[in-house]
Write a protein that holds these residues in place. Structure first.
Motif, short mmCIF file in Angstrom:
data_model
loop_
_atom_site.label_atom_id
_atom_site.label_comp_id
_atom_site.label_asym_id
_atom_site.label_seq_id
_atom_site.Cartn_x
_atom_site.Cartn_y
_atom_site.Cartn_z
N UNK A 259 15.51 15.57 -22.53
CA UNK A 259 15.54 14.13 -22.75
C UNK A 259 14.19 13.60 -23.20
N UNK A 260 13.12 14.14 -22.63
CA UNK A 260 11.79 13.70 -23.05
C UNK A 260 11.50 14.11 -24.48
N UNK A 261 11.90 15.33 -24.85
CA UNK A 261 11.71 15.78 -26.23
C UNK A 261 12.53 14.92 -27.18
N UNK A 262 13.76 14.65 -26.77
CA UNK A 262 14.64 13.81 -27.59
C UNK A 262 14.05 12.41 -27.75
N UNK A 263 13.50 11.89 -26.66
CA UNK A 263 12.90 10.56 -26.71
C UNK A 263 11.70 10.55 -27.65
N UNK A 264 10.90 11.60 -27.61
CA UNK A 264 9.73 11.66 -28.49
C UNK A 264 10.15 11.73 -29.96
N UNK A 265 11.18 12.53 -30.25
CA UNK A 265 11.65 12.65 -31.63
C UNK A 265 12.18 11.31 -32.14
N UNK A 266 12.93 10.62 -31.28
CA UNK A 266 13.47 9.33 -31.67
C UNK A 266 12.37 8.30 -31.87
N UNK A 267 11.35 8.36 -31.02
CA UNK A 267 10.21 7.44 -31.13
C UNK A 267 9.53 7.60 -32.49
N UNK A 268 9.29 8.84 -32.89
CA UNK A 268 8.63 9.11 -34.16
C UNK A 268 9.53 8.71 -35.33
N UNK A 269 10.84 9.01 -35.20
CA UNK A 269 11.77 8.69 -36.28
C UNK A 269 11.84 7.20 -36.54
N UNK A 270 11.91 6.41 -35.49
CA UNK A 270 12.00 4.95 -35.67
C UNK A 270 10.71 4.40 -36.26
N UNK A 271 9.57 4.93 -35.82
CA UNK A 271 8.29 4.49 -36.36
C UNK A 271 8.21 4.74 -37.86
N UNK A 272 8.52 5.97 -38.27
CA UNK A 272 8.44 6.29 -39.69
C UNK A 272 9.42 5.48 -40.51
N UNK B 102 10.57 2.47 -39.81
CA UNK B 102 10.09 1.09 -39.89
C UNK B 102 8.96 0.96 -40.91
N UNK B 103 8.06 1.94 -40.94
CA UNK B 103 6.95 1.89 -41.90
C UNK B 103 7.45 2.06 -43.33
N UNK B 104 8.41 2.95 -43.54
CA UNK B 104 8.96 3.11 -44.89
C UNK B 104 9.70 1.85 -45.33
N UNK C 225 2.09 -2.54 -41.14
CA UNK C 225 2.04 -1.11 -40.80
C UNK C 225 1.01 -0.86 -39.70
N UNK C 226 -0.13 -1.55 -39.76
CA UNK C 226 -1.14 -1.39 -38.72
C UNK C 226 -0.58 -1.82 -37.36
N UNK C 227 0.18 -2.93 -37.37
CA UNK C 227 0.79 -3.39 -36.12
C UNK C 227 1.77 -2.34 -35.58
N UNK C 228 2.56 -1.74 -36.47
CA UNK C 228 3.49 -0.69 -36.06
C UNK C 228 2.75 0.52 -35.49
N UNK C 229 1.62 0.88 -36.12
CA UNK C 229 0.83 2.01 -35.63
C UNK C 229 0.31 1.75 -34.22
N UNK D 223 1.63 -0.37 -32.05
CA UNK D 223 2.77 -0.50 -31.15
C UNK D 223 3.34 0.86 -30.76
N UNK D 224 3.46 1.77 -31.75
CA UNK D 224 4.08 3.07 -31.50
C UNK D 224 3.06 4.14 -31.12
N UNK D 225 1.75 3.80 -31.24
CA UNK D 225 0.68 4.77 -30.94
C UNK D 225 0.81 6.00 -31.84
N UNK D 226 1.09 5.75 -33.14
CA UNK D 226 1.21 6.81 -34.14
C UNK D 226 0.50 6.38 -35.41
N UNK D 227 0.33 7.30 -36.34
CA UNK D 227 -0.31 7.01 -37.62
C UNK D 227 0.66 7.29 -38.76
N UNK D 228 0.80 6.33 -39.68
CA UNK D 228 1.69 6.49 -40.82
C UNK D 228 0.95 7.18 -41.95
N UNK D 229 1.53 8.25 -42.48
CA UNK D 229 0.85 9.09 -43.46
C UNK D 229 0.99 8.62 -44.90
#
Length: 463
Positions: free
Chosen positions: A388-401, A403-405, A424-428, A430-436
């Protein structure tokens, strides 16, 4: 003013907000009325800003989707408009037609957050509300409306790339995009060179790129990763301070970097019990403390641990040991606050929280922000993980990317460049990720400069 008067004043503040906006949680008969008129009337009645009034309306309307939280608010009236607005903002990403089951999951989470675990337990912070709701929603619905063709075009090349662009007023900019590991390594060499020459980061970058400086031959890059028997397993996602957890590409780049570079492995499990006889902690202790705290431990402060000082909670001169359990991250401002004896803190090892006590008898809890929180408290020991934690992490990254796209699609359709970058900076954050794949600014170098208004456009015949 006595403390009882202040407590009563604080209670009346949320009580007044409830009386002003509470009917919106149950629907209103005047739903077909003029919205602007209604907002203006509430502004006149409350003498508050339009932003506050709209936050109150939509925050309480959101309680209509959360019957358990609404019942809790009806009984205790403890949730202020600011927190309700944060809840509404986080849940506004849910698409139309969201199921009752989804709202129930959000309702259960929020009720647990607003139900005190003990007497005097503080309300959750805006940061905690937003972060936990976003993560939950990401596990439920990772879809966002974006153009898959444009996304594939952006992701076609994952090689490092650089772009140059004019900013106007004689200024220009430079963007370098690469995987998180490569950027982290670049930052390590820039910081190492800056320290050696006592320069700022920007000045160091300019001198390095123009050949005025040679980079220092050695730089230290801190990486946090789960391990087995004190050793990291290749292919395991790692945490890069300031950049977050690595994705598949960044992890592969990290594996290559570690294979080609000398590596010092620090088993953080073993470091926790270490102590030294002097005042200065070892580098291993500092790494452990910064990973545990994540940021300044003062309530509401998010200065990154890398920019904080390590404070002896019990002062060294008063017998406090130099050991991780007695060391905590404090920014300069809040280190001074504690040194001046305006407040004192006590860590709670069971929850990872930090309790701050103040001279007037009040106290408040600061939430744990470090990456080790879930791995050090009794409820989730070590680096344990689940599907569940792995699934949650994958979903977190998927939604972030996604939203940025979607934001990039809006830019391609004519949205403002600055607004897109800010989004995009706000999303980064909020999600604690970096958009490539950030959007590139339009090339305006072909436009001729504006004429000099100080010179007449035509010769003066009388001159």
């Amino acid at each position: 003013m006595t403390r009882d008067q202040r407590l009563e004043g604080a209670r009346l503040m949320t009580e007044g907000e409830y009386l002003l906006f509470g009917s919106y949680a149950r629907g209103r008969d005047e739903d077909n009325g003029d919205y602007d008129t209604e907002v203006a009337e509430l502004m006149a009645l409350s003498h508050r800003s339009k932003r506050f009034v709209e936050s109150g309306i939509f925050g309480y309307m959101r309680l209509g989707d959360l019957p358990q939280l609404r019942a809790l608010q009806d009984e205790h009236r403890i949730i202020d408009v600011t927190r309700l607005s944060a809840i509404d903002s986080a849940m506004s990403v849910l698409p139309p037609g969201t199921t009752t089951e989804t709202f129930t999951l959000c309702d259960d989470l929020l009720v647990s957050m607003f139900t005190p675990a003990h007497l005097g337990h503080p309300l959750p912070t805006l940061w905690s509300i937003t972060r936990r709701l976003r993560r939950l929603i990401a596990t439920i619905d990772p879809s966002v409306d974006f153009d898959p063709k444009k996304r594939r075009a952006r992701e076609r090349s994952r090689d490092p790339r650089v772009s140059f662009y004019p900013c106007g007023n004689g200024q220009a900019g430079l963007n370098l995009h690469a995987d998180a590991t490569t950027i982290a390594a670049c930052g390590a060499f820039i910081r190492s060179t800056a320290r050696a020459h006592k320069l700022g980061a920007a000045e160091t970058m300019v001198k390095l790129l123009t050949g005025a400086l040679t980079p220092e031959p050695k730089a230290m890059l801190h990486v946090y990763s789960p391990g087995i028997d004190g050793e990291r397993q290749p292919g395991t996602s790692a945490f890069l301070p300031g950049l977050g957890w690595t994705d598949a590409e960044s992890t592969a780049a990290l594996d290559e970097l570690l294979a080609a570079s000398p590596v010092t492995v620090i088993d953080l499990d073993a470091v926790r019990s270490q102590r030294v006889g002097g005042y200065t902690p070892t580098a291993k202790m500092a790494s452990y403390v910064r990973a545990r705290d994540g940021a300044c431990v003062f309530p509401g402060c998010h200065v990154p641990a890398e920019r904080c000082q390590l404070d002896h909670r019990i002062p060294y001169g008063q017998g406090g040991e130099t050991t991780p359990d007695n060391l905590h991250c404090l920014c300069q401002r809040h280190h001074n606050f504690k040194t001046d004896k305006r407040g004192f803190y006590i860590p709670d090892p069971a929850t990872g929280e930090t309790i701050w006590l103040f001279a007037d008898g009040t106290w408040i809890t600061s939430e744990a922000k470090g990456i080790l929180r879930d791995n050090l408290t009794p409820t989730n020991p070590r680096w344990a993980t689940t599907r569940e934690r792995v699934r949650a992490r994958r979903a977190h990254i998927a939604r972030f990317n996604a939203a940025c796209h979607a934001a990039c699609d809006e830019y391609d359709s004519g949205a403002d460049y600055g607004a897109t970058v800010a989004k995009i900076k706000h999303l980064e954050e909020e999600f604690d990720l970096t958009f490539d794949y950030p959007p590139q600014p339009e090339d305006l170098s072909w436009i001729p400069p504006e004429p000099d208004d100080t010179e007449p456009p035509y010769p003066d015949p009388l001159a």
